[in-house]
Design an enzyme around this catalytic site. Structure first.
Site, PDB file in Angstrom:
ATOM      1  N   GLU A   1      -4.932  -8.399  -0.096  1.00 43.93           N
ATOM      2  CA  GLU A   1      -5.836  -8.071   0.849  1.00 43.93           C
ATOM      3  C   GLU A   1      -7.239  -8.011   0.512  1.00 43.93           C
ATOM      4  O   GLU A   1      -7.412  -7.179  -0.445  1.00 43.93           O
ATOM      5  CB  GLU A   1      -5.061  -6.877   1.715  1.00 43.93           C
ATOM      6  CG  GLU A   1      -3.905  -7.156   2.520  1.00 43.93           C
ATOM      7  CD  GLU A   1      -3.652  -5.947   3.300  1.00 43.93           C
ATOM      8  OE1 GLU A   1      -4.679  -5.026   3.869  1.00 43.93           O
ATOM      9  OE2 GLU A   1      -2.600  -5.672   3.716  1.00 43.93           O
TER      10      GLU A   1
ATOM     11  N   GLU B   1       0.669  -1.168   0.007  1.00 43.26           N
ATOM     12  CA  GLU B   1       0.087   0.133  -0.017  1.00 43.26           C
ATOM     13  C   GLU B   1       0.775   1.186   0.057  1.00 43.26           C
ATOM     14  O   GLU B   1       0.809   1.832   0.972  1.00 43.26           O
ATOM     15  CB  GLU B   1      -1.065  -0.209   1.032  1.00 43.26           C
ATOM     16  CG  GLU B   1      -2.003  -1.263   0.999  1.00 43.26           C
ATOM     17  CD  GLU B   1      -3.149  -0.865   1.963  1.00 43.26           C
ATOM     18  OE1 GLU B   1      -3.260   0.124   2.525  1.00 43.26           O
ATOM     19  OE2 GLU B   1      -4.240  -1.830   1.586  1.00 43.26           O
TER      20      GLU B   1
END
Ligand code: BG6
Length: 505
Positions: A411, A211
């Site tokens: 995720e 991320e």
């Protein structure tokens, strides 16, 4: 389809690698036998719900969120140690000092994963465990921990998918400017090469950075997130508030670090080592699935990811990004862009929610962003709007925009207000609904030939959820943080069914 967007070709994955066959032939991490049996005629799973053979069913965690042992065995301080130790930064002043004590309990945790049928595990490696000062002399005791973890996983038939950076920068590097300094990108490349050299005899897949957008934007400026009825701001470590120009520079250094790591892993890892990013993709979802709105969503998605996924996959910043940034645009060379755009083996995307719905428009860039209606359903977290169709569109757009040959959902998951019954059970019906809805949309994508090879649920077990401390529970397994007792929730049973059937149960 935008022209010139799929020019980047992906390096071919070595034969056998997609099944996680480990070099050296001693350990294999193939899907469980039950997975293949379930695909035989007579299976109770409708073929319309099946995933491709060899699909990875995994869960995910990160080092700071579960390991604890924050200063053991020579580990250096990270920016998250420093941030959490600063009163007022984290809910209830919780810290990751002990967290899930996974550093000492990793064998039990691997057994838990085996118990709920996982055949893959995404974890992160703590950079300051390996290089306490960020660079210089490595701490072999730190590396040994991950080596033992990898062995334990392989023994359990679980393929290891480590991430090299999940936000825990060595504090020593932060003290020298952190991600504002180009030297940090170089240091990350060196660290990645060191780890690949030592683990790639057993590890076939490495994610570079988790991320980019979250740790860069939320950590260096604070980020406004659209939620039903308005916005909310999230700030993460190191808690800076940089100017737009400084922030763009940090963004550039992050993708440069990724590119340097890709090159270092190729140089130092065993032949056939696979590498890619794990980015939280900003995905615009067409509100109505008609060609013009799908086109609008694709254009919007490409622009929304301009400083991260788009530049990594195209090797250039979009014209619109540079024009909008104006004098605040990052300074870069052609050589930087070549490094950032280094060919990848796969693209990892964290998919929780769309950034928005869009419709086609004659105005602006060709799309119109539609805010979430005030009553649009959310999960326990107000930022997590329930929009499972993003699980179809995110990989679909990665394929159509950039021609990815291998995609992993690195995720997906939700926090839940878990209630423990007197018998000690957690009937997390909301998580089960969310998981099933997301998998249904993902299966829709794979059935259409979108090359998704793995799904990693966030998270394996409840853990330290950054600024929310131990308040938000994302796990398939409940953790009592007083006793460290672990107990699988009902959602773990759904996961086990899906993994065993290789489909949506
Ligand atoms: C992702 C992160 O953003 O989502 C994880 O990669 C994180 O580390 C998860 O725990 C849940 O997000 P949050 O902000 O609710 O803790």
């Amino acid at each position: 389809m935008s022209s010139g967007m799929s020019r980047r070709s992906f390096a071919k994955v070595a034969a056998g690698a997609s099944l996680g066959v480990v070099a050296g032939g001693c350990s294999r991490t193939e899907p469980p036998a039950s997975q293949t049996q379930a695909n035989q005629p007579g299976s109770r799973l409708s073929p319309a719900r099946e995933f491709p053979t060899g699909f990875y069913w995994g869960t995910a965690t990160s080092a700071y969120q579960i390991e604890g042992a924050w200063n053991e065995d020579g580990k250096g301080e990270s920016i998250w140690d420093r941030f959490a130790h600063t009163p007022g930064k984290i809910k209830n002043n919780d810290t990751g000092d002990v967290a899930n004590d996974h550093y000492h309990r990793y064998k039990d945790d691997v057994a838990l994963m085996k118990g709920f049928g996982a055949n893959a595990y995404r974890f992160s490696i703590s950079w300051p465990r390996i290089f306490p000062e960020g660079t210089g002399t490595p701490n072999t005791r730190g590396l040994d921990f991950y080596s033992r973890l990898v062995d334990e996983l392989l023994k359990a038939g679980i393929a290891p998918f480590p991430t090299l950076y999940h936000w825990d920068l060595p504090q020593a590097l932060q003290d020298k400017g952190g991600w504002q300094s180009r030297d940090t990108a170089k240091a990350f490349g060196d660290y990645a090469g060191y780890v690949a050299e030592r683990l790639s005899d057993r590890v076939r897949h490495f994610f570079t950075i988790n991320e980019f957008r979250s740790f860069v934007d939320m950590g260096h400026h604070g980020k406004e997130v659209l939620v039903p009825g308005g916005t909310m701001t999230i700030a993460l470590a190191p808690g800076l508030r940089l100017t737009a120009a400084e922030l763009n520079r940090v963004r550039h250094h992050a993708v440069l670090a990724h590119g340097m790591a890709v090159q270092a892993i190729r140089a130092k890892g065993k032949a056939g080592t696979n590498v890619g990013p794990a980015e939280v993709m900003e995905c615009s979802v067409p509100l109505i699935e008609a060609p013009e709105h799908i086109q609008a969503a694709q254009t919007a998605t490409r622009e929304a990811n301009a400083p991260f996924l788009t530049v990594m996959l195209e090797g250039k910043y979009t014209d619109a990004y540079l024009k909008n940034a104006g004098a605040d645009a990052p300074k870069f060379t052609d050589e930087d862009l070549n490094i950032i755009g280094s060919p990848l083996d796969f693209v990892g995307i964290n998919v929780y929610r769309p950034i928005s719905y869009v419709l086609a428009s004659d105005q602006g860039g060709g799309w119109h962003e539609i805010p979430f209606a005030k009553a649009h359903p959310t999960m326990a977290n107000s930022w997590l709007t329930v929009s499972p169709e993003v699980m179809y569109w995110a990989p679909k757009l990665v394929q159509s925009l950039w021609g990815a040959k291998e995609i992993h959902i690195t995720e997906n998951g939700c926090a839940s207000d878990d209630v423990v019954t007197p018998e000690g059970k957690v009937y997390d019906t909301d998580r089960i609904m969310f998981l099933r809805a997301c998998l249904t949309q993902l299966q829709r994508a794979t059935a259409e030939g979108v090359p998704v090879k793995g799904y990693f649920h966030w998270s394996t077990m409840d853990n330290f959820e950054w600024i929310n401390g131990f308040g938000d529970r994302f796990g398939l397994v409940r953790v009592d943080f007083k006793t460290q007792e672990r107990s699988p929730k009902m959602s773990a049973s759904l996961f086990r069914e899906c993994a065993a059937l290789n489909g949506v149960a």
